[in-house]
Design a protein around this motif. Structure first.
Motif, PDB file in Angstrom:
ATOM      1  N   THR A 156      -5.452   4.373   2.909  1.00  9.33           N
ATOM      2  CA  THR A 156      -4.781   3.588   3.953  1.00  9.33           C
ATOM      3  C   THR A 156      -5.614   2.380   4.355  1.00  9.33           C
ATOM      4  O   THR A 156      -5.153   1.235   4.271  1.00  9.33           O
TER       5      THR A 156
ATOM      6  N   THR B 290       0.828  -1.205   0.000  1.00  8.33           N
ATOM      7  CA  THR B 290       0.000   0.000   0.000  1.00  8.33           C
ATOM      8  C   THR B 290       0.863   1.256   0.000  1.00  8.33           C
ATOM      9  O   THR B 290       0.627   2.193  -0.773  1.00  8.33           O
TER      10      THR B 290
ATOM     11  N   THR C  81      -0.283   6.129   5.792  1.00  8.31           N
ATOM     12  CA  THR C  81       0.193   4.751   5.695  1.00  8.31           C
ATOM     13  C   THR C  81       1.586   4.588   6.307  1.00  8.31           C
ATOM     14  O   THR C  81       1.969   3.479   6.693  1.00  8.31           O
TER      15      THR C  81
END
Length: 294
Positions: free
Chosen positions: A85, A42, A199
C-alpha cells in the motif's frame, strides 16, 4: 520446485530488477499521462497480481501456505501496509510528477538507507566501504535532483519518491528481523493480500473522481505491471534470494534505475543532463559499494 545454480541462479534477481525498472516507465506513462492515478493503479495492480502470487506460492510451498501462525499473519499485515500500500502509492504518485528515471533513482536509495538503519539498530557492523557508498549515493541524489533544462523534477515528486524509499526501508528491516525464518513465497502472498485489502480504504479516501482514461494500450500496460513486475518479478526475486542469497541478489538493484533510464529515454523521450548522469552514476556506484561489503 525448479532448481537453479550458478549463472542461472544469478539471472533470477537480475531479471526481477529489470522488470521493476520497466514498471517505473509503464507507471510514468499511465500516471504521468493522466490515464490513471497512483492509488487506483496500486489497487488494480495488486488485485490482479495477488492471485498470481498465490498460485506461485502454492506451487513452491503448498504445505506452508495455509498454515500460518499469528506472528506471520500479524507482521505480514504490517508489511502489506508498508511494502504494498505505502510503497506503491508513493511510488506511482511520484511518477505523476517526475520522470521515471529520476523517480527510480530516488527510490533506489532504499538500499543505502537500509544499510544505515541496520547499523543504527545494531543489526550490522559499519564498514568503511559501505558507509562511503551510502554517502556517495546521497551526494549523487543532490546532483540528480538539481534543476536542469529538459529534466522533470519537482519537490512533491521527490517527497513522494523518498516516502516510497522510506516505506521500503522499514519493510526490509521488519522482514529481516521478524520474518526471516519463514518461507518468503508464503510471506509474499500474505503481504500482497493484506496490502491489497489496505489499499481499498486508501482508494476510497484518496482516489480522484472523473473515471479512467484507458484504451487498449493502457489496459495492456496495467495487466503487464500486475503480471510481470508484480507477480513474476517478486517471485523471481524471492527465488533468487533463496538460491544465491540476499547479498548477491542485492547487487542487481542498480539495474532498476538503469533500466528505467534507458527505457524512459527510448520510449518516453526522457533525458538526463550531464550533471544528472554524474549523479546517477554516483548513486549506482554507492549502491554497489553498500551491497558489495559482504
Amino acid at each position: 520446485m525448479p532448481r537453479f545454480s550458478g549463472v542461472a541462479g544469478l539471472l533470477l534477481p537480475a531479471l526481477a530488477a529489470i522488470s521493476w525498472g520497466t514498471n517505473a516507465v509503464a507507471g510514468r506513462y499511465l500516471v504521468g499521462g493522466g490515464h490513471i492515478d497512483g492509488v487506483t493503479l496500486t489497487l488494480v495492480r495488486f488485485a490482479l497480481a495477488t492471485p498470481l502470487i498465490g498460485v506461485s506460492a502454492f506451487y513452491i510451498a503448498r504445505d506452508k501456505m495455509f498454515n500460518p501462525d499469528r506472528s506471520l499473519m500479524g507482521w505480514s499485515a504490517v508489511l502489506g501496509l508498508l511494502g504494498i500500500t505505502g510503497f506503491n502509492i508513493f511510488f506511482y504518485s511520484a511518477l505523476g510528477h517526475m520522470d521515471a528515471s529520476i523517480t527510480a533513482l530516488v527510490t533506489a536509495l532504499a538500499t543505502p538507507l537500509t544499510y544505515m538503519a541496520a547499523v543504527v539498530l545494531g543489526l550490522e557492523k559499519a564498514t568503511l566501504l559501505a558507509t562511503a557508498g551510502a554517502l556517495v549515493s546521497v551526494a549523487g541524489t543532490y546532483l540528480v535532483l538539481s534543476p536542469s533544462p529538459g529534466s522533470n523534477v519537482s519537490l512533491l515528486g521527490f517527497l513522494l519518491a523518498f516516502g516510497a524509499a522510506l516505506s521500503w526501508v522499514v519493510y526490509t528491516i521488519i522482514l529481516r528481523v521478524k520474518l526471516a525464518g519463514y518461507d518468503q513465497n508464503v510471506v509474499m502472498f500474505w503481504t500482497s493480500l493484506f496490502g491489497t485489502i489496505f489499499t481499498i480504504p486508501a482508494y476510497a479516501a484518496l482516489a480522484p473522481g472523473g473515471g479512467l482514461r484507458l484504451g487498449p494500450v493502457e489496459a495492456a500496460l496495467i495487466l503487464y505491471v500486475a503480471a510481470v513486475p508484480g507477480a513474476l518479478g517478486y517471485t523471481l526475486w524471492n527465488l533468487g534470494v533463496e538460491k544465491v542469497g540476499a547479498s548477491k541478489s542485492a547487487v542487481f538493484i542498480p539495474l532498476v534505475p538503469l533500466t528505467a533510464a534507458i527505457l524512459g529515454w527510448l520510449l518516453l523521450g526522457e533525458t538526463l543532463t550531464i550533471r544528472q548522469l554524474v549523479g546517477a552514476a554516483l548513486i549506482i556506484a554507492g549502491i554497489i559499494a553498500v551491497v558489495w561489503r559482504r
